[in-house]
Design an enzyme around this catalytic site. Structure first.
Site, PDB file in Angstrom:
ATOM      1  N   LYS A   1      -2.039   4.556  -3.547  1.00  0.00           N
ATOM      2  CA  LYS A   1      -1.316   5.488  -4.413  1.00  0.00           C
ATOM      3  C   LYS A   1      -0.110   4.856  -5.100  1.00  0.00           C
ATOM      4  O   LYS A   1       0.180   5.165  -6.259  1.00  0.00           O
ATOM      5  CB  LYS A   1      -0.899   6.723  -3.618  1.00  0.00           C
ATOM      6  CG  LYS A   1      -2.084   7.590  -3.193  1.00  0.00           C
ATOM      7  CD  LYS A   1      -1.644   8.821  -2.440  1.00  0.00           C
ATOM      8  CE  LYS A   1      -2.848   9.670  -2.058  1.00  0.00           C
ATOM      9  NZ  LYS A   1      -2.454  10.900  -1.343  1.00  0.00           N
TER      10      LYS A   1
ATOM     11  N   ARG B   1       8.657   5.061  10.984  1.00  0.00           N
ATOM     12  CA  ARG B   1       8.912   3.961  11.918  1.00  0.00           C
ATOM     13  C   ARG B   1       9.632   2.800  11.232  1.00  0.00           C
ATOM     14  O   ARG B   1      10.302   2.012  11.885  1.00  0.00           O
ATOM     15  CB  ARG B   1       7.610   3.503  12.567  1.00  0.00           C
ATOM     16  CG  ARG B   1       7.022   4.542  13.513  1.00  0.00           C
ATOM     17  CD  ARG B   1       5.917   3.975  14.377  1.00  0.00           C
ATOM     18  NE  ARG B   1       5.323   4.980  15.230  1.00  0.00           N
ATOM     19  CZ  ARG B   1       5.817   5.359  16.415  1.00  0.00           C
ATOM     20  NH1 ARG B   1       6.940   4.816  16.863  1.00  0.00           N
ATOM     21  NH2 ARG B   1       5.201   6.267  17.135  1.00  0.00           N
TER      22      ARG B   1
END
Length: 281
Positions: free
Chosen positions: A66, A152
């Site tokens: 994307k 993360r």
């Protein structure tokens, strides 16, 4: 040369998009040549140009492409520019025009199909990749009071928040601080971690309150782990990404063919046609 359409991803064999667009085409009396094309990240740009040379005029883009799709576009919609992510491509001459329809697709699914009022909700967004970037602006526009992003890799969360341009409503926090964030009325998993069949989501139960809706942008087997956690945590509602997929596809179809198809038929067909999907609502 026949106009061609496709969905690009890696992996992409599981995609329901070809079936969805074939159904939309039948509904509207439009012949649609739409297929799934698996390209590794390093092959995406060359593969996209080969697709265009072979009659490709429109494409959907899913993980992990994307953000790469965003970079190849000469023109972009305002919402795609804000998201920094593209899931819908339209060929204009020898160039690509990009849009992101994931966000509006998710909002339509949650509000119209599931009857949720997003206004005033505090939201936790897990993940900061292309999928997260594609839905965050639309959720803010739908009235989310506060958007908290955890990832993360904290730098990615910071980049997403900066792109939103709403420092009073959108903030990033460290993954290690999840236990200290309070509770949320909406929790959205925008990671692809569930594609690892051995994964187990271990999120703090303190994130959940009596009104929490948990949403996984994935669908099918990839959504099982997160939604299993959500049910164990006694979230009021659990929603997978199938409805978003159908609604964003309808928005793409509108851009390519000039008509927005009705979505309930294909949604129910997909939901009832798979034992995995049948248990997600």
């Amino acid at each position: 040369m026949t106009d061609r359409y496709a969905v690009f991803g890696h992996p992409v064999a599981h995609s329901k998009s070809p079936q969805i667009h074939a159904t939309f085409g039948r509904q509207e009396g439009i012949a649609v040549d739409y297929r799934a094309i698996d390209l590794a990240p390093e092959a995406f740009l060359a593969g996209l140009e080969a697709f265009a040379a072979d009659g490709g005029v429109g494409a959907n883009v899913t993980s992990p492409h994307k953000e790469a799709a965003f970079s190849v576009c000469t023109t972009l919609t305002a919402r795609a520019r804000r998201a920094g992510s593209v899931n819908t491509l339209l060929r204009k001459g020898d160039r690509w025009h990009g849009d992101t329809t994931d966000g509006i697709g998710l909002v339509r699914d949650l509000t119209d199909r599931h009857g949720l009022d997003l206004r005033g909700r505090r939201m936790l967004l897990i993940g900061a990749g292309g999928s997260a970037r594609s839905v965050a602006p639309a959720l803010l526009d739908a009235g989310i009071t506060e958007l908290v992003v955890v990832n993360r890799t904290p730098e990615r969360a910071d980049e997403l928040i900066d792109a939103m341009g709403e420092p009073g409503r959108a903030i990033s926090r460290y993954w290690e601080d999840l236990r200290d964030l309070g509770d949320f009325e909406l929790i959205v998993n925008a990671t692809s971690a569930g594609r690892d069949r051995d994964i187990e989501f271990k999120l703090p139960l303190s994130l959940v309150n009596s009104m929490t809706t948990a949403v996984d942008l994935n669908y099918g087997e990839a959504a099982i782990a997160f939604l299993a956690w959500a049910r164990a945590a006694e979230c009021r509602n659990t929603v997978d990404g199938l409805g978003m997929l159908v609604e964003q596809a309808a928005e793409s179809f509108l851009q390519w063919h000039g008509v927005r198809p009705q979505t309930d038929e294909v949604y129910q067909s997909l939901r009832q046609g798979s034992a995995v999907l049948a248990g997600e609502d």
